[in-house]
Design a protein around this motif. Structure first.
Motif, PDB file in Angstrom:
ATOM      1  N   ALA A  95       0.826  -1.204   0.000  1.00  0.00           N
ATOM      2  CA  ALA A  95       0.000   0.000   0.000  1.00  0.00           C
ATOM      3  C   ALA A  95       0.860   1.253   0.000  1.00  0.00           C
ATOM      4  N   GLY A  96       1.963   1.222   0.762  1.00  0.00           N
ATOM      5  CA  GLY A  96       2.865   2.368   0.781  1.00  0.00           C
ATOM      6  C   GLY A  96       3.502   2.619  -0.559  1.00  0.00           C
ATOM      7  N   ASP A  97       3.912   1.547  -1.240  1.00  0.00           N
ATOM      8  CA  ASP A  97       4.530   1.695  -2.545  1.00  0.00           C
ATOM      9  C   ASP A  97       3.529   2.248  -3.560  1.00  0.00           C
ATOM     10  N   ALA A  98       2.316   1.709  -3.561  1.00  0.00           N
ATOM     11  CA  ALA A  98       1.291   2.196  -4.489  1.00  0.00           C
ATOM     12  C   ALA A  98       0.982   3.668  -4.235  1.00  0.00           C
ATOM     13  N   ARG A  99       0.942   4.058  -2.979  1.00  0.00           N
ATOM     14  CA  ARG A  99       0.663   5.449  -2.647  1.00  0.00           C
ATOM     15  C   ARG A  99       1.784   6.371  -3.132  1.00  0.00           C
ATOM     16  N   VAL A 100       3.037   5.947  -2.924  1.00  0.00           N
ATOM     17  CA  VAL A 100       4.177   6.763  -3.369  1.00  0.00           C
ATOM     18  C   VAL A 100       4.174   6.912  -4.886  1.00  0.00           C
ATOM     19  N   LYS A 101       3.938   5.799  -5.595  1.00  0.00           N
ATOM     20  CA  LYS A 101       3.941   5.866  -7.062  1.00  0.00           C
ATOM     21  C   LYS A 101       2.776   6.716  -7.568  1.00  0.00           C
ATOM     22  N   GLY A 102       1.616   6.621  -6.901  1.00  0.00           N
ATOM     23  CA  GLY A 102       0.481   7.452  -7.305  1.00  0.00           C
ATOM     24  C   GLY A 102       0.766   8.928  -7.108  1.00  0.00           C
ATOM     25  N   ASP A 103       1.386   9.268  -5.992  1.00  0.00           N
ATOM     26  CA  ASP A 103       1.763  10.667  -5.742  1.00  0.00           C
ATOM     27  C   ASP A 103       2.775  11.144  -6.779  1.00  0.00           C
ATOM     28  N   LEU A 104       3.727  10.288  -7.116  1.00  0.00           N
ATOM     29  CA  LEU A 104       4.729  10.634  -8.115  1.00  0.00           C
ATOM     30  C   LEU A 104       4.065  10.894  -9.465  1.00  0.00           C
ATOM     31  N   LEU A 105       3.090  10.084  -9.813  1.00  0.00           N
ATOM     32  CA  LEU A 105       2.365  10.265 -11.066  1.00  0.00           C
ATOM     33  C   LEU A 105       1.660  11.610 -11.103  1.00  0.00           C
ATOM     34  N   ARG A 106       1.009  11.978 -10.015  1.00  0.00           N
ATOM     35  CA  ARG A 106       0.263  13.234  -9.981  1.00  0.00           C
ATOM     36  C   ARG A 106       1.178  14.453  -9.938  1.00  0.00           C
ATOM     37  N   ARG A 107       2.280  14.348  -9.238  1.00  0.00           N
ATOM     38  CA  ARG A 107       3.149  15.509  -9.058  1.00  0.00           C
ATOM     39  C   ARG A 107       4.147  15.696 -10.200  1.00  0.00           C
ATOM     40  N   ARG A 108       4.680  14.581 -10.734  1.00  0.00           N
ATOM     41  CA  ARG A 108       5.773  14.706 -11.701  1.00  0.00           C
ATOM     42  C   ARG A 108       5.477  14.087 -13.057  1.00  0.00           C
ATOM     43  N   GLY A 109       4.354  13.417 -13.178  1.00  0.00           N
ATOM     44  CA  GLY A 109       3.954  12.935 -14.477  1.00  0.00           C
ATOM     45  C   GLY A 109       4.238  11.459 -14.711  1.00  0.00           C
ATOM     46  N   VAL A 110       3.799  10.986 -15.880  1.00  0.00           N
ATOM     47  CA  VAL A 110       3.854   9.565 -16.209  1.00  0.00           C
ATOM     48  C   VAL A 110       5.288   9.053 -16.273  1.00  0.00           C
ATOM     49  N   GLY A 111       6.182   9.804 -16.929  1.00  0.00           N
ATOM     50  CA  GLY A 111       7.558   9.342 -17.095  1.00  0.00           C
ATOM     51  C   GLY A 111       8.243   9.082 -15.766  1.00  0.00           C
ATOM     52  N   ALA A 112       8.069   9.979 -14.818  1.00  0.00           N
ATOM     53  CA  ALA A 112       8.704   9.817 -13.507  1.00  0.00           C
ATOM     54  C   ALA A 112       8.114   8.623 -12.761  1.00  0.00           C
ATOM     55  N   ALA A 113       6.796   8.450 -12.853  1.00  0.00           N
ATOM     56  CA  ALA A 113       6.169   7.326 -12.175  1.00  0.00           C
ATOM     57  C   ALA A 113       6.651   6.001 -12.747  1.00  0.00           C
ATOM     58  N   LEU A 114       6.758   5.913 -14.076  1.00  0.00           N
ATOM     59  CA  LEU A 114       7.216   4.666 -14.700  1.00  0.00           C
ATOM     60  C   LEU A 114       8.671   4.380 -14.355  1.00  0.00           C
ATOM     61  N   ALA A 115       9.485   5.421 -14.272  1.00  0.00           N
ATOM     62  CA  ALA A 115      10.887   5.225 -13.887  1.00  0.00           C
ATOM     63  C   ALA A 115      10.984   4.654 -12.479  1.00  0.00           C
TER      64      ALA A 115
END
Length: 362
Positions: free
Chosen positions: A183-203
């Protein structure tokens, strides 16, 4: 070799990170079927097998084609739920034809299998082709395919009962130990997607996953080449502890693409080997055809003819490359009647390092 997921026109909110009990259970079942792929969990797998009731252990082996080399589409849910029971209820809502087609792809041992046209449940030609492909993989696969086609309702109920019994046998205890981390990992990746965009989240998901130039597609380093569209739906991302080092992609036509990615840490390094052996193995892997063959063999044993047919090569060419891999100690040939079936020595691949193992097992 890459799999491209077309996300042109898909809004950011169409990319979802979630936590799936069923997907993590499926990852655990893969570990039980292929403990050599997961040295970090080999001890756990041994303890689980030792504690299983014989009847449940037999049923796990009976249906292992659903999660051993690849995952049946319905076992990696696009809609993550809060409980295993809810996700199994969603599986029950899938029609028989879709369920059987997904199960047969994994049973036949090749994600390139496409039945096309009418379902094997109603078309005699498609049925015979499915049974022939399953028979070529082995007696257990043939028996499972025959039961599935003869009584899909009964087999579906048996598979669900098996998965439910896994909960009390080992899943509930393991899930309690990983759910917070997932759950923590999913939350961090979701925040990354919203704040920095798709490329950063996929990285952040995996080095095997990236955004294509122009941003119109997600590119995943996988054994197969292919293109699938996420337009009109989106993509679901599910972190996994037990799935490491695999990046699993469910991408059949008609299913929302799902990417299950590893969140666990790399396990401890393997035992050291001589520089001469390391050199021989790295030289063997330097050729793209040999790397492709090894990536195929880690998913199951194949004959020279099967490898040649799968990759459009001549049998002598495959034999030459297999000879190099054998001298390097990366594959072993086992005679089965008239044929020699080759298998990968996953432990020796792992000895080269976590990055090499992860690249081969994607």
């Amino acid at each position: 070799m890459v799999l491209r997921i077309d996300i042109g026109g898909v809004p950011v909110e169409g990319l979802r990170f979630g936590v799936s009990p069923l997907a993590e259970l499926t990852a655990m079942l893969h570990v039980l079927a292929e403990p050599a792929h997961h040295p970090l969990f080999a001890g756990w797998a041994g303890e689980v097998w030792a504690g299983l009731r014989p009847e449940l252990a037999e049923r796990l082996r009976e249906a292992e084609f659903l999660w051993r080399s690849s995952r049946a589409d319905f076992l990696v849910p696009a809609r993550a739920r809060g409980s295993l029971a809810e996700e199994l209820d969603d599986v029950d809502r899938i029609g028989d034809e879709a369920y059987v087609a997904a199960a047969l792809v994994t049973t036949c041992g090749n994600d390139r299998v496409r039945f096309g046209g009418r379902s094997p449940l109603v078309d005699a030609g498609a049925r015979e082709r499915a049974l022939g492909l399953a028979q070529a993989r082995g007696g257990l696969q043939e028996a499972f395919a025959e039961r599935l086609l003869a009584d899909p309702v009964g087999v579906r109920a048996r598979v669900r009962r098996t998965l439910e019994e896994c909960a009390g046998a080992f899943f509930d205890a393991a899930w309690e130990g990983v759910v917070v981390r997932l759950a923590g990992d999913a939350r961090v990746k979701g925040d990354l997607l919203r704040r920095r965009g798709v490329g950063a989240a996929l990285a952040g998901v995996s080095g095997a996953v990236s955004l294509a130039p122009g941003g119109g597609a997600i590119v995943v380093d996988k054994l197969q080449d292919g293109v699938v569209s996420a337009r009109g739906g989106g993509v679901t991302f599910l972190p996994s502890v037990f799935g490491r080092p695999h990046v699993v992609v469910v991408h059949a036509v008609g299913w929302r693409p799902v990417v299950q990615y590893p969140v666990a840490e790399v396990g401890p390094p393997g035992e050291g080997v001589s520089l001469e052996v390391v050199t021989r193995r790295l030289e063997a892997l330097a050729h793209p055809v040999r790397l492709r063959l090894l990536r195929t063999l880690v998913r199951g044993g194949h004959t020279t003819g099967e490898l040649a047919g799968a990759w459009g090569l001549s049998a002598p060419e495959v034999s030459r490359h297999l000879a190099v891999l054998r001298r390097a100690g990366l594959v072993t040939g086992r005679r089965e009647g008239r044929y020699v079936r080759y298998v990968a020595n996953v432990g020796d691949v792992a000895a080269l390092g976590g990055d090499v193992l992860a690249a081969v097992l994607r």
